[in-house]
Design an enzyme around this catalytic site. Structure first.
Site, PDB file in Angstrom:
ATOM      1  N   GLY A  34      36.183  42.374  34.407  1.00  0.00           N
ATOM      2  CA  GLY A  34      37.423  43.039  34.013  1.00  0.00           C
ATOM      3  C   GLY A  34      37.418  44.533  34.269  1.00  0.00           C
ATOM      4  O   GLY A  34      38.364  45.223  33.946  1.00  0.00           O
ATOM      5  N   CYS A  35      36.334  45.038  34.853  1.00  0.00           N
ATOM      6  CA  CYS A  35      36.302  46.460  35.177  1.00  0.00           C
ATOM      7  C   CYS A  35      36.360  46.590  36.693  1.00  0.00           C
ATOM      8  O   CYS A  35      35.705  45.849  37.404  1.00  0.00           O
ATOM      9  CB  CYS A  35      35.014  47.108  34.689  1.00  0.00           C
ATOM     10  SG  CYS A  35      34.606  46.703  32.991  1.00  0.00           S
ATOM     11  N   GLN A  36      37.124  47.578  37.200  1.00  0.00           N
ATOM     12  CA  GLN A  36      37.145  47.780  38.648  1.00  0.00           C
ATOM     13  C   GLN A  36      35.793  48.292  39.120  1.00  0.00           C
ATOM     14  O   GLN A  36      35.287  47.887  40.148  1.00  0.00           O
ATOM     15  CB  GLN A  36      38.245  48.762  39.054  1.00  0.00           C
ATOM     16  CG  GLN A  36      38.434  48.788  40.560  1.00  0.00           C
ATOM     17  CD  GLN A  36      39.497  49.773  41.003  1.00  0.00           C
ATOM     18  OE1 GLN A  36      39.231  50.934  41.218  1.00  0.00           O
ATOM     19  NE2 GLN A  36      40.722  49.284  41.150  1.00  0.00           N
ATOM     20  N   SER A  37      35.193  49.190  38.308  1.00  0.00           N
ATOM     21  CA  SER A  37      33.825  49.592  38.609  1.00  0.00           C
ATOM     22  C   SER A  37      32.894  48.644  37.860  1.00  0.00           C
ATOM     23  O   SER A  37      33.299  47.991  36.919  1.00  0.00           O
ATOM     24  CB  SER A  37      33.596  51.034  38.191  1.00  0.00           C
ATOM     25  OG  SER A  37      34.018  51.219  36.864  1.00  0.00           O
TER      26      SER A  37
END
Lengths: 404, 173
Positions: free
Chosen positions: B81-84
């Site tokens: 759920g994190c782009q990074s």
């Protein structure tokens, strides 16, 4: 392009974090032009009703407007006949339609479907699903370091006698412009059916299905200053004639008979099951008229200037690496700043009101080629100014200082 | 984050007007340590009007966070759920407190991770599981708590609280 064009985009009057919006994410979705908004609104207010069914005047007016939109699209993409223009919900929908209707009928065990490493996921996953479904296999044309497709590899892969070749006219990540006509000719010489993804081309460089010679061409209206939820699948009439339907429902039938079976309408209606996005089609036609009115050559020259200015300015910043350096590029510039995550650069730019895209841009196989988790991508449109490009360059310089 | 579900012993420190503890008439004796930590983190942000300044502060926090050894940056520790990419580990120490170790490949995200660690690391599993993170609103990051935001703050908070729940179960079993 000038201030008059810019004034036609209401969103550009907005601010982000108290700063004027600098919108450099046109490749993801273009801002909406006032003529598009006005055409949709006028239609919805005065001519709206369902199409193709009613005997009443309003329905006939709506049908006329919807079919006139189809003819407008036909004219702008140089299709021979309006029946070759199928309205879809977007490019993704169009590719899925071809992968199912054409793919299920023509692709079988052991067959090859040829794609490229440059493709958007929308032009990869439907083919993966098709080959899984049918026992066929996927072959991939690889990239050169410049971000151009490897022509030698393409020629080599054509020896596999692919049933279908699917590739993009312009890369959404790198801006690379492909030789659509040349590749199509080569693919059709080995008997392949050809699908071209024209999502970026429709706003940058234009679409010429007659000159390209492809069997199928897809694009989405929202990439060309038009509405979301509407797009086009162009199909060559000879190919569409024998193509079975994919989705069933109203509007796509000839006769529905529960005992003797159902017969289907001719193209394009066979492929437009259910009530279409009527006002979207009106908006799309207005969008294509709008861009044509600006003059494709003037638009291309404007965007080329912006791209050159951005590429030169960014490349001069210590630590910036441009991804994609093909000699013929348009519309987008992708880069990374030193070892820093694209997310950091994009977030710092957003704090200054500058909208860019970060991440894999729905092209993970392309990222894998360079071993990158993602890039920062700035993309341009008819409303983009040189001052905005300079704001980007200044923003990246500041980000470089802050991130250290 | 105002929900008090899963809150064991920790009461929500919000009054009906949504006031934060500084102005709340309610006493929250069980959460004083948590509140003190949140106050400290929030004060570190001062009164930034400008998002650039907030992010610069997060970047500084991110640079100060000790890096995880490469061997700990494993798939199983990744938070979805994190782009990074964000890696999170948690374990109980000898005193029964939750010790988090985390890292991220973007500096702003590392800053968010560092901030959450300053608030939640070393608390009991119950305190972590039921923590009301009011400081995010104080520093203007509340809007970033939506699951659809690319920064993954919501996913990080959820993962840390789930560790609290899991370690609580382990401690009492």
């Amino acid at each position: 392009m000038n201030a008059t064009v810019r004034a036609l985009f209401p969103a550009l009057a907005g601010t982000v974090h108290g700063r004027p919006l600098v919108y450099l994410d046109t490749a993801a979705s273009a801002l909406k032009a006032r003529p598009v908004l006005e055409a949709e609104r006028a239609f919805l207010e005065t001519d709206y009703a369902n199409v193709h069914r009613g005997v009443h005047t309003l329905s006939q007016r709506a049908t006329d407007a919807y079919e006139a939109a189809r003819e407008t699209v036909q004219r702008h993409i140089c299709a021979a006949r309006a029946e070759e223009v199928i309205f879809t919900s977007g490019a993704t929908d169009g590719i899925n339609l071809v992968a199912n209707a054409w793919g299920n009928a023509h692709v079988g065990p052991g067959d090859v479907v040829l794609v490229t490493r440059m493709e958007h996921h929308a032009n990869l996953v439907p083919w993966q699903l098709l080959v899984e479904r049918t026992g066929a296999r996927l072959a991939v044309v690889e990239l050169l370091e410049s971000g151009e497709l490897d022509v030698d590899d393409f020629q080599e892969k054509l020896k596999l006698s692919p049933k279908l070749v699917a590739f993009t006219a312009v890369s959404n990540v790198l801006g690379t412009v492909n030789d659509v006509a040349g590749w199509t000719r080569a693919a059709r010489e080995v008997g392949a059916c050809v699908l071209v993804d024209a999502c970026q081309a429709i706003a940058h460089g234009g679409v010429d299905v007659a000159g390209w010679g492809a069997d199928f061409v897809v694009f989405s209206a929202h990439k060309v200053y038009g509405p979301t939820g509407i797009g086009v699948l162009y199909g060559r009439s000879e190919v569409l004639a024998d193509l079975p339907p994919w989705r069933g429902g109203g509007d796509m039938i000839d006769q529905v008979d529960l005992e003797r079976g159902t017969t289907y309408a001719p193209p394009p209606f066979r492929f437009e099951a259910g009530t279409p996005h009527i006002s979207g089609a009106i908006g799309l036609a207005a969008a294509l008229d709008f861009v044509a009115g600006l003059g494709p050559a003037a638009v291309a020259a404007h965007e080329q200037r912006l791209l050159d200015r951005a590429a030169a300015g960014l490349a001069a910043i210590d630590g910036v690496r441009l991804i994609g350096t093909a000699p013929h590029r348009i519309g987008v510039v992708s880069f990374n700043l030193g070892p820093h995550a694209p997310y950091d650069v994009g977030t710092l730019l957003d704090a200054r009101g500058i909208a860019v895209r970060t991440g894999h841009h729905c092209a993970q196989p392309l990222m894998k080629h360079w071993g990158l988790p993602g890039t920062v991508r700035a993309s341009f449109g008819v409303y983009t100014t040189e001052e905005e490009v300079d704001a980007l360059i200044d923003g990246v310089q500041r980000a470089a200082r802050v991130l250290g | 984050m105002r929900s008090s579900t899963g809150c064991s012993g920790l009461r929500a420190c919000w009054d009906d007007a949504g006031n934060t503890p500084g102005s709340s008439p309610y006493l929250c004796p069980m959460s004083s340590e948590l509140d003190a930590r949140q106050t400290a983190v929030a004060e570190g942000f001062g009164f930034f009007d400008d998002w650039s300044d907030r992010y610069e502060h997060l970047i500084e926090l991110g640079k100060e966070l000790p890096a995880l050894p490469e061997a700990d940056k494993v798939e199983e520790a990744l938070i979805r759920g994190c782009q990074s990419r964000v890696w999170l580990h948690a374990a109980l120490d000898a005193d029964g407190k939750v010790r988090f170790r985390a890292d991220a490949d973007a500096l702003i995200t590392r800053g968010i991770v560092a901030m959450l660690l300053q608030v939640l690391d070393g608390l009991t599993p119950a305190e972590v599981a039921g923590a009301e993170l009011w400081f995010l609103e104080r520093i203007g990051l509340q809007a970033h708590l939506s699951p659809t935001r690319a920064n993954g703050l919501e996913a990080m908070v959820r993962a840390m609280k789930l560790y609290g729940v899991a370690l609580q179960a382990r401690a009492t079993s």
